[in-house]
Design an enzyme around this catalytic site. Structure first.
Site, short mmCIF file in Angstrom:
data_model
loop_
_atom_site.label_atom_id
_atom_site.label_comp_id
_atom_site.label_asym_id
_atom_site.label_seq_id
_atom_site.Cartn_x
_atom_site.Cartn_y
_atom_site.Cartn_z
N GLY A 42 12.75 -60.78 -23.86
CA GLY A 42 12.81 -59.35 -24.17
C GLY A 42 12.80 -58.56 -22.87
CG LEU A 82 10.52 -60.20 -35.03
CD1 LEU A 82 11.15 -58.92 -34.48
CD2 LEU A 82 11.38 -60.77 -36.13
CB THR A 101 7.42 -70.71 -27.58
OG1 THR A 101 7.44 -70.98 -26.20
CG2 THR A 101 7.29 -69.22 -27.80
CE1 TYR A 155 14.63 -71.53 -32.22
CE2 TYR A 155 16.70 -71.90 -33.37
CZ TYR A 155 15.69 -71.06 -32.98
OH TYR A 155 15.72 -69.75 -33.35
CE LYS A 159 11.48 -69.73 -34.95
NZ LYS A 159 10.40 -68.74 -35.17
#
Ligand code: UDP
Length: 325
Positions: A42, A82, A101, A155, A159
């Site tokens: 970000g 998010l 993360t 990944y 998730k």
């Protein structure tokens, strides 16, 4: 836009592309926003217009920083989680950071939300459908991931763990958790730095540089405008019956990547050439791409009446105009 007035939203990843649009929408509707972001992907530029707003507070911190997370969660009604490793390129280059993360961050967020009884919107991804070949992808479909030797699937698996964990908090503790799977989302402020195709093509076209189509360009995607995505997320955040189920959020209009390159080139009035790049060269040897990715949006449509309002051509016009500035 659903009513967010008078409520406090904690947005993790609040300085990201989607997080910053979300913060803007909530503030415009009279809600209060607490944003946490470690600025790894970000940027402060994304939230520069929000920083002075009296109902906006920003903490530059990781979501694994328990002190900051706890303090913010203690003030929040709703947490929109998010913060995650994003972008196929980043995921392939930093597989450890990606998995850690995504999994550890979500654990921390759910624990804090449970302590302060916050409703949690949990961002997941269409990557979890993996190599599924039944179209469109529906939330209750089986998923088919590739071998563990391919980083990309790590990944997707991370998730999936997030979704399992969120749904487990709902079942076991009654915490109101709503996982949602985002399909390709585009709009102003998205960066191409982490591999996303639309901002990359637009920048390449405006600079009259070669537009890099990976593979043969026959793979197809559906691109949804970030503002449509935000009205879906806020709709789920408000609806009394949304918790305990996963929701797809995405557009259903399909386009091939080669067609996308040509459309972008025309809209930008560009003299770029279109250059084909092999997947091995673009990502890593043995990289597996998905040929198609189409959401079924029946579930969210039945609950909220939601569907995308903007066509790909309209969104591309906007992005080209924004990038020109
Ligand atoms: N892609 C491409 N050129 C680029 C970047 C991406 O052709 O410069 C392709 C990529 O291989 C994929 C599609 O565009 O087939 C969408 O890529 P993106 O990373 O935006 O999203 P995802 O792969 O997660 O759908």
């Amino acid at each position: 836009m659903p009513a967010t007035h008078g409520r406090t939203f904690l947005i993790t990843g609040g300085a990201g592309f989607i997080g910053s649009h979300l913060g803007e929408a909530i503030l415009a509707d009279g809600g209060r926003v607490l944003a946490i972001d470690d600025l790894s992907t970000g940027s402060l530029d994304n939230i520069s217009s929000l920083l002075d707003h009296p109902d906006f507070r920003f903490a530059r911190a990781s979501i694994t920083d328990q002190v900051v997370l706890e303090r913010m969660a203690s003030e929040a009604d709703v947490v929109i989680h998010l913060a995650a490793a994003v972008g196929v390129q980043l995921i392939v280059e930093h597989p450890v950071q990606t998995i850690e993360t995504n999994v550890m961050g979500t654990e921390e967020v759910l624990r804090a939300a449970l302590r302060y009884d916050c409703r949690v919107l949990l961002a997941s991804t269409s990557e979890v459908y993996g190599k599924g070949s039944k179209f469109p992808f529906a939330e209750e479909d089986d998923v088919l991931l590739g071998a563990t030797s391919r980083s990309r699937w790590g990944y997707a698996a991370s998730k999936m763990v997030d979704e399992f964990l969120g749904l487990a908090y709902w079942r076991e503790y009654g915490l109101e958790v709503i996982p949602f799977r985002l399909f390709n989302t585009i709009g102003p402020r998205q960066t191409g730095r982490y591999g996303m195709v639309v901002p990359r093509f637009v920048r390449q076209a405006l600079a009259d540089e070669p537009i890099t189509v990976f593979g043969d360009g026959s793979q197809r995607r559906c691109f949804c405008d970030v503002r449509d995505v935000i009205s879906a997320i806020l709709g789920l955040a408000e609806h009394p019956d949304s918790p305990g189920r996963v929701y797809n959020i995405g557009a259903t209009e399909e386009v091939s990547i080669l067609d996308l390159a040509e459309r972008v080139k025309t809209k930008a009035g560009s003299s770029s050439s279109i250059e084909f790049v092999s997947y091995d060269e673009a990502y890593a040897p043995g990289f597996e791409d998905m040929q198609r990715r189409v959401p079924s949006i029946d579930r969210i449509n039945a609950l909220l009446g939601w569907e995308p309002t903007r066509s790909l051509d309209e969104i591309l016009d906007d992005i080209v105009a924004w990038e020109r500035e």
